[in-house]
Design a protein around this motif. Structure first.
Motif, mmCIF file in Angstrom:
data_model
loop_
_atom_site.group_PDB
_atom_site.id
_atom_site.type_symbol
_atom_site.label_atom_id
_atom_site.label_comp_id
_atom_site.label_asym_id
_atom_site.label_seq_id
_atom_site.Cartn_x
_atom_site.Cartn_y
_atom_site.Cartn_z
ATOM 1 N N LEU A 173 0.829 -1.204 0.000
ATOM 2 C CA LEU A 173 0.000 0.000 0.000
ATOM 3 C C LEU A 173 0.863 1.253 0.000
ATOM 4 N N HIS A 230 -5.962 -2.385 -4.086
ATOM 5 C CA HIS A 230 -5.045 -3.054 -3.167
ATOM 6 C C HIS A 230 -5.777 -4.044 -2.278
ATOM 7 N N GLU A 231 -6.954 -3.681 -1.791
ATOM 8 C CA GLU A 231 -7.696 -4.576 -0.891
ATOM 9 C C GLU A 231 -8.056 -5.883 -1.580
ATOM 10 N N PRO A 257 -1.977 6.304 6.292
ATOM 11 C CA PRO A 257 -1.561 5.030 5.680
ATOM 12 C C PRO A 257 -1.316 3.912 6.682
ATOM 13 N N MET A 263 -3.397 0.301 6.699
ATOM 14 C CA MET A 263 -2.841 -1.058 6.721
ATOM 15 C C MET A 263 -3.369 -1.848 7.911
#
Length: 736
Positions: free
Chosen positions: A32, A515-516, A705, A709
C-alpha cells in the motif's frame, strides 16, 4: 563424461536459481505504501508539457518515541506528452502541493500549497528560480486561474458567516435574537475589543458580549445551522466561497471581487479576460436549505453581477468557456429530485438564452469534461458497466457519444491539448499511471512509471466478469477473483465484498479497492463483488431501483451474484463464505447477517444501522428523505425506516461480527456502530469493535496510511479465525 554431466547440472541449477529469483510474489499489506497516483493533470497552453500532482505515502521515525509515523506528500511533476523525456519533479518536501495552473505563456505555474493552517497560492517560474507565495488570505486560497493576459490570478476563498459583510437576507435563526446584535470578536481590532465591555456580572448587553466572546473561541460552539456536521468535526458556521483577484507577483495584495451572502464556485475567465463565469447560489434562505446553483457572470472587477442561466430544480456546475468564447459548457443535474441525480452536459451561448442538453439520450452520469482546441468536440468521462471510459462528443445537437478509451479501464483524470489526450488510468494490471493518446494516429504512450517497477514483481489476479438476470428482469454485473496459487480440485474460502454509496460502482477500474482485492486474493481468498440495483454506471432507472428498498432488493442481487459465482467456480467453498463492506455496504453487511446465516464471519465498517438515528447524527442525513420519501416524525416513513434498519433485526444476528468505525466520522456517525455493538454484546453474540483515532469516513481511501494497513489486516486476521485454507496463503509466507 562426468565433467560434462557436472557442468550440465550446474547449468540447470543456475537456470532454476534465475527462474526462482524472477518469480513474482503476491501483494502484501505494505505494498500500500508503494502506490503513487497522479491527478490534477493540466496541459500547458503551448501543448508541449503537462503538469501533474503526484501523491505518495511516506514514513519517518519520531525522534521522541522511535515510532514510525505515516503521512502523505503531494508534489508537482512536469510530464512530456510524447513520452520521450522522463518526468521531472518540481516541488519537494513534507508538504502538499496541488491545483496547478499554467500561465498563458507556458513559463510559470500557479499552485496551491497546503503548508500551515490556511493554504495559499504560490508561483513557480519554470525558467529558473524558487517558488514564491503571492497570497496571505486569512481563510485560505484555492483554485488559481490565470487571466488571459497573464497579469493576475483569479482564486477562491471560503469564509465563515461571521466574516461576510452585508445585511443577512433571511431571518436570523437564533430564536428571540436579532441579526448582528452581539460583538463579532473574530473580526474586531484590538482597540475595539478593549472598548467593548464584556462581563458575566453586567447588564444583559454585557453578558451577551461575554457569551459571544466565549463562542468566538469555540468554547462553547453555538449551533444554529441545519448542516452542523462537517466530515470530522462540528461546523458551527456556514461558509461562503468568494472570488478574489491578485496580481501575479510577490508582495501584491489580493482584491475581493464578490461579496455578501452568495456562494461562488468553479470560476473561469472569458477569452478576452473581461468577464468571469461561475456557478453560484443566490441565497434567500440559509445555504443549508439550498441545493440548487445557477450560472452567473460578472465583470473582471466584480461589477455587473448577473444570473445567466437558471433551471429550476436542476443544479448547474463546472462552467467552462468554449475555445472561441462564444458558448459555455457546464454539467447539469437533469432528473427530478436529488436521489441518484443524473448529470448531463449542457451548452449555452455566452450571451445567455436557451441551453442545449448534449447528452440527453446518454443514460450515464458525466463526471468531468474538456473541449478540443478547435471547439468542435467535447471529451468527457462517465461510469459505465464497471468501467470509467472516456468519450468524445461533437458539440452539437443530436450527436452520439463515442467511446475513446475503455475496455476494463478507468480514466480518472484527463486533459486535452494540441491533438493529444493525457490521462490518468487505473486498471487491474496497474493501480495508476499516466498515458497520452494521440488523436491523429490513435497511438497510446505511457508517460509515467509511478508503479511499474514494483508492480512488475507482483502476482496480480485479474477478475472474470459475469452477468445475471434477476426474476424481475434486472440485470446485475459481477466479478470473481481467484485466490493466488489456486489449485484444481481444492476448495477455497471466499469473501463477498460490497460497495457503499449506495450509488457507487465497482469494476476492474475501481482504484479504491485495487489493493484490498489483491491483498485478499494473496491471503488465499476468492473475492466476489457486484453492482446491485442502486449502483451508478447502469442508467437512471437502475440507480433508482433501491428507492424505499435499501435492504431486500439490493441484498437479493448481491446474494444471487454470490450463488451464481459458486456455480461458475467449483473452487468456491460454500461452507466458507465471508462478507465485508463499508458505509452503505456496512449497512448491507448487517442487513445480510440479520437475514441470512450462510457466512462464517462478517465485517461492517463505518456503516448506518438505524435510519432514524442516522437522520440526526450524520452529515449524509439527506439520504433519509431522498431515498425513503419522508422524515422519521411522519408515521408511514417511520414505519418504513424501522423495517429497513438492520438494527431492527439485531436479535437474528449470529454470525461472528467485526464492527469498525473512525472516532471522528461525522458522515455516518459513531453512534450507529456503538448501538449495533452494544445490542449484540448485551445478547452475548460473537462481536468485536474497533475504533480508529483521528479518522473520519474516508479511512480506507485517504486515511492515515498506517491505520489503513492496520484496518486491512484486522479484517483479514478476523476472517482467519474462522477460515480453513487447503494450503498456507501465499501472502502469509511472503517476506517483502
Amino acid at each position: 563424461m562426468h565433467r560434462i554431466q557436472r557442468v550440465f547440472t550446474l547449468f540447470l541449477f543456475a537456470v532454476a536459481a534465475a527462474a526462482h529469483a524472477q518469480e513474482k510474489t503476491p501483494i502484501v499489506a505494505s505494498d500500500l505504501m508503494k502506490i503513487a497516483t497522479a491527478s490534477q493533470l493540466s496541459a500547458s497552453p503551448d501543448g508541449k508539457s503537462v503538469v501533474a500532482s503526484v501523491t505518495r505515502k511516506a514514513t519517518k521515525t519520531n525522534t521522541t518515541n522511535g515510532n514510525t509515523e505515516y503521512y502523505y506528500t503531494q508534489h508537482l511533476y512536469l510530464l512530456d506528452p510524447t513520452g520521450k523525456k522522463d518526468p521531472v519533479q518540481l516541488t519537494f518536501g513534507d508538504r502538499r502541493d496541488g491545483q496547478p495552473a499554467w500561465s498563458p505563456d507556458s513559463k510559470s505555474l500557479a499552485f496551491v500549497r497546503a503548508d500551515g493552517d490556511a493554504a495559499q497560492i504560490w508561483i513557480l517560474p519554470l525558467t529558473g528560480g524558487e517558488a514564491y507565495s503571492i497570497t496571505k488570505v486569512k481563510y485560505g486560497a484555492s483554485r488559481p486561474i490565470w487571466s488571459p493576459d497573464g497579469k493576475s490570478i483569479l482564486f477562491s476563498s471560503a469564509m465563515p458567516f461571521s466574516a461576510v459583510d452585508g445585511e443577512v437576507p433571511w431571518t436570523y435563526e437564533r430564536p428571540g435574537r436579532k441579526q448582528r446584535d452581539e460583538p463579532a470578536w473574530k473580526l474586531m481590532k484590538d482597540d475595539e475589543k478593549k472598548n467593548t465591555r464584556s462581563t458575566p456580572d453586567g447588564s444583559l448587553t454585557e453578558v451577551r458580549a461575554w457569551l459571544a466572546k466565549n463562542a468566538s473561541e469555540k468554547n462553547p460552539r453555538v449551533l444554529t445551522r441545519l448542516d452542523l456536521q462537517d466530515e470530522q468535526d462540528l461546523e458551527a458556521e456556514e461558509k461562503y466561497t468568494h472570488l478574489f483577484v491578485v496580481p501575479a507577483q510577490a508582495g501584491a495584495e489580493a482584491k475581493q471581487i464578490t461579496t455578501g451572502y452568495q456562494i461562488f464556485n468553479n470560476a473561469d475567465w472569458s477569452i478576452d479576460g473581461k468577464t468571469i463565469i461561475c456557478n453560484s447560489w443566490k441565497l434567500t434562505t440559509a445555504p443549508d436549505y439550498t441545493r440548487n446553483s445557477s450560472l452567473w457572470t460578472l465583470d473582471a472587477d466584480g461589477k455587473n453581477l448577473k444570473e445567466l442561466l437558471k433551471v429550476d430544480g436542476h443544479p448547474i456546475s463546472n462552467p467552462e468557456y468554449a475555445p472561441d468564447g462564444k458558448s459555455i459548457s457546464f454539467i447539469i443535474g437533469t432528473t427530478e429530485g436529488f436521489m441518484g441525480r443524473q448529470n448531463d452536459i449542457g451548452v449555452v451561448p455566452a450571451t445567455g438564452g436557451e441551453y442545449l442538453n448534449l447528452t440527453q439520450g446518454f443514460d450515464r452520469d458525466i463526471q468531468s469534461l474538456s473541449w478540443s482546441d478547435d471547439g468542435k468536440t467535447i471529451y468527457f468521462n462517465a461510469e459505465s458497466d464497471g468501467d470509467v471510459p472516456l468519450y468524445s462528443l461533437p458539440a452539437k445537437a443530436g450527436a452520439t457519444p463515442v467511446q475513446v478509451i475503455g475496455d476494463d479501464k478507468g480514466v480518472m483524470n484527463f486533459t486535452v491539448k494540441a491533438g493529444k489526450i493525457v490521462y490518468a488510468q487505473t486498471e487491474t494490471g496497474s493501480p495508476w499511471e499516466v498515458y497520452t493518446l494521440n488523436l491523429k494516429d490513435k497511438t497510446t504512450t505511457q508517460i509515467t512509471k509511478l508503479n511499474t517497477a514494483w508492480i512488475g514483481g507482483k502476482k496480480l489476479i485479474f477478475p472474470k466478469e459475469y452477468w445475471i438476470t434477476r426474476p424481475d428482469g434486472v440485470k446485475v454485473q459481477y466479478w470473481v477473483l481467484e485466490p493466488v496459487g489456486r489449485k484444481d480440485g481444492q476448495k477455497y474460502p471466499t469473501i463477498l465484498n460490497i460497495h457503499g454509496g449506495p450509488t457507487a460502482m465497482w469494476g476492474p477500474s475501481a482504484f479504491s479497492m485495487w489493493h484490498e482485492f489483491q491483498l485478499e486474493a494473496a491471503w488465499g481468498y476468492g473475492v466476489v463483488f457486484c453492482n446491485p440495483r442502486g449502483s451508478g454506471g447502469y442508467g437512471d432507472a437502475f440507480k433508482r431501483g433501491n428507492f424505499k428498498n435499501w435492504g431486500a432488493g439490493p441484498a437479493g442481487d448481491i446474494l444471487a451474484a454470490l450463488e451464481d459465482a459458486g456455480q461458475q467456480h467449483p473452487w468456491i467453498d460454500k461452507d466458507q463464505l465471508f462478507v465485508e463492506g463499508g458505509s452503505y455496504a456496512g449497512y448491507m453487511v448487517a442487513w445480510l447477517i440479520g437475514h441470512d446465516n450462510r457466512f462464517k464471519a462478517a465485517n461492517a465498517q463505518r456503516g448506518v444501522y438505524d435510519l432514524t438515528t442516522f437522520m440526526g447524527e450524520g452529515n449524509a442525513w439527506r439520504l433519509v428523505p431522498d431515498y425513503f420519501g419522508g422524515y422519521p416524525w411522519q408515521p408511514e416513513t417511520k414505519k418504513l425506516l424501522d423495517a429497513e434498519s438492520p438494527l431492527t433485526y439485531v436479535d437474528k444476528i449470529n454470525t461472528p461480527f467485526l464492527i469498525i468505525h473512525g472516532d471522528q466520522d461525522l458522515r455516518t456517525g459513531v453512534v450507529q456502530s456503538e448501538m449495533l455493538y452494544k445490542s449484540l454484546k448485551i445478547q452475548g453474540k460473537p462481536v468485536e469493535y474497533i475504533r480508529y483515532p483521528k479518522e473520519g469516513h474516508e479511512l480506507t481511501r485517504s486515511g492515515n496510511p498506517g491505520r489503513m494497513m492496520d484496518h486491512l489486516l484486522r479484517v483479514i486476521e478476523f476472517f482467519e479465525r474462522y477460515a480453513h485454507h487447503p494450503e498456507p496463503p501465499a501472502a502469509s509466507s511472503t517476506t517483502n
